[in-house]
Design an enzyme around this catalytic site. Sequence first.
Site, PDB file in Angstrom:
ATOM      1  N   HIS A   1     -28.813  90.975  70.894  1.00 32.20           N
ATOM      2  CA  HIS A   1     -28.239  90.193  69.660  1.00 32.20           C
ATOM      3  C   HIS A   1     -28.241  88.448  70.777  1.00 32.20           C
ATOM      4  O   HIS A   1     -27.751  87.881  69.891  1.00 32.20           O
ATOM      5  CB  HIS A   1     -26.893  90.844  69.629  1.00 32.20           C
ATOM      6  CG  HIS A   1     -27.171  91.757  69.328  1.00 32.20           C
ATOM      7  ND1 HIS A   1     -25.430  92.686  68.878  1.00 32.20           N
ATOM      8  CD2 HIS A   1     -27.830  91.957  68.066  1.00 32.20           C
ATOM      9  CE1 HIS A   1     -25.646  93.415  67.623  1.00 32.20           C
ATOM     10  NE2 HIS A   1     -26.894  93.216  67.533  1.00 32.20           N
TER      11      HIS A   1
ATOM     12  N   HIS B   1     -35.937  99.019  64.983  1.00 35.58           N
ATOM     13  CA  HIS B   1     -35.328  99.703  64.254  1.00 35.58           C
ATOM     14  C   HIS B   1     -36.581 100.684  63.894  1.00 35.58           C
ATOM     15  O   HIS B   1     -36.861 101.829  63.637  1.00 35.58           O
ATOM     16  CB  HIS B   1     -35.711  99.223  62.882  1.00 35.58           C
ATOM     17  CG  HIS B   1     -34.150  98.321  62.809  1.00 35.58           C
ATOM     18  ND1 HIS B   1     -33.106  98.682  61.782  1.00 35.58           N
ATOM     19  CD2 HIS B   1     -33.454  97.859  63.589  1.00 35.58           C
ATOM     20  CE1 HIS B   1     -31.773  98.472  62.038  1.00 35.58           C
ATOM     21  NE2 HIS B   1     -32.212  97.606  63.380  1.00 35.58           N
TER      22      HIS B   1
END
Length: 741
Positions: free
Chosen positions: A269, A108
């Site tokens: 993920h 992020h």
Amino acid sequence: MQKKRIGKSVVAALAIIAMSAGTVAAWADGAPRTNDFWWPERLDLSPLRQHDVESNPYGKDFDYAQAFNKLDIEAVKKDIRATLTTSQDWWPADYGNYGPFFIRMAWHGAGTYRTYDGRGGAGGAQQRFEPLNSWPDNANLDKARRLLWPIKKKYGQNISWGDLMVLTGNVALESMGFQTFGFGGGREDDWQSDLVYWGAGTKFMSDNRDKNGKLEKPLAATQMGLIYVNPEGPNGNPDPVAAAKDIREAFGRMAMNDEETLALIAGGHTFGKAHGAASPDKCVGAAPAGAGVEAQGLGWANKCGTGKGADTITSGLEGAWSVDPVHFTMQYLDNLLEHDWVLTKSPAGAHQWMPKDAQDIVPDAHDPSKRHPLMMFTTDIALKVDPAYSAIAKRFQAHPEEFKLAFAKAWFKLTHRDLGPKARYLGKDVPKVDLIWQDPLPVAGYQMIGDADIAELKRRILASGVPKSELIKTAWASAASFRATDYRGGANGARIRLAPENAWAVNDPASLSKVLKSLEDIQSGFNRNRTDGKQVSLADLIVLGGSAAVEDAARKAGYDVKVPFSPGRVDATQAQTDVASFAVLEPTSDGFRNYYRKSNERSPAELMVDRASKLDLSVPEMTVLVGGLRALDANAGHSRLGVLTNRPGTLSNDFFVNLLDMSTQWTKSSSADGTYEGRDRKTGALKWTASPVDLVFGSSSELRAVAEVYASDDAHEKFVRDFVHAWTKVMNLDRFDLKRS
């Protein structure tokens, strides 16, 4: 060099921060109102003043590269590895390992990068500051940085927050069994929030699309406060097909193609879980920017249950993608492709997906006696239903080694995209291979020219018959393609002779090709006759030609100056130049050359400030360069706008003298849109024509103050010296070797 960024409006930037600061009433009694409050249309120069060296507590003489090179990076990695598996009671680690948490932090931090203006990214560690530290998509990452504080405290100035966060993401991946592609340091920290336009919305999660449904430029995230896309689907609509379109657009604007996008999502993920134990609206408090001082910069306090561990609430989505969330496996792709998925909701009420034949097979993150079903986001299912993404996913599933390499390279690109060319990388873990997105340059296999050679080459250039203004325009076009936001562009490489730069309208392609042909003839003639191993690159010759023309113009003004010149630039090849990647650098406006496309939504003056900020210029530097380039007749398209002198080609302060002359009255032209006419107040005779960019140096109170300095009777020599200084700065913006030497 510090990054400088401009927002569409400082008012909009302040509004985003203010809406998070619930503890302080906007414009409280006694607080000063900024001029933007009263006159929001005034030209904002703050982007040229942010990240001033005075804000850096390490001081103006601090050399981060030197400090980093003293770092024992293996010791730092060892400390990171120890932190990964040392769970803290105040924020317990899922599965006893902070690795997935730190991967999200690094992702992020880097994922705000966008190609259109080069803003965002890991450099500067802006995740520490508003608004990013309080974005919904960054919920609870304040804890990740606090977990790293003991390491940052230990190594202090030798490693920046920007480098530490990316390195921690790498170490986290490696500790869980994944081989990364490498690591380059060099991200200097910022000390204040950037002014960045993140969208027109006045509340988080508002749509960043325009009235036609298109994602607004230069934005990459689809909704305010997100890094990429809404995991529940566009605006929370669980439509995988629509989500795939959002993914492709958002990741594409962050420089990722379909394969890189699929690799990043599937790789990321593979690890960790989502957190949605209960409704965020009912349980979670203010973000860090809106929390009380006693929270000490932490936010999102959770009043439900223990507020942490099994009760953690972040996105509102809940669950893991695999049964082994702290090791690298192929389970994400296997699970995605081999299960039939049905829409369901998390305990917090968020849209997510579970296998049609769901079984409780996923270990609980904190209680070994519990198991849960697998889950997927809508954006995960999108990768299965979209034909292009699905084909890549199936190929990666069948060829795990190909997937591993693709993820490693995509992760490296994600975390290094805004660091600039490889010449800026620091440390022993920098990959030896050159990657096309790094804008690679060849290594010079010859000796550099010396002072006598430089003097002779300048003589040949000035005697070539190429108009001096064309030499200046070519040098400026080459060097001013640089942008300090992601350190791309610049004169090194002489890419102005290659596609796509050689066809950019702002560069006057027809005139440019003639100048380049003349300089290439001089280059080949010089290099062909050398027996001492010395050669000159076209990149150096382009800059030298502009500098020689500036010196000649200064002599015409009565000043004998020498423009500093440092050889060492090389010539890139077309194969080393990604045309699509460089296309986003094309200026649609350049106030320094009085160029402006009417399709722009922002004003010419605003875009001039934006361009100046990308060139790392101060207000005086921007001012003197505009005035000087007008005097040197360096406008694009041979425009006469703003050439407020009767002796073009002379490096004089005439632009400022005549702009501030009260005998001239300015009015909008009745025949040419965007043009102003300066007429004699008494006779009405037309004296000059100008653009809004020209006139703003007289209308903006702050710019006029600087313009008055250069228009003064005692400023002739100062003007010349200051112009040469600013010119040289721009010519050397991409000479990272000079800054390190």
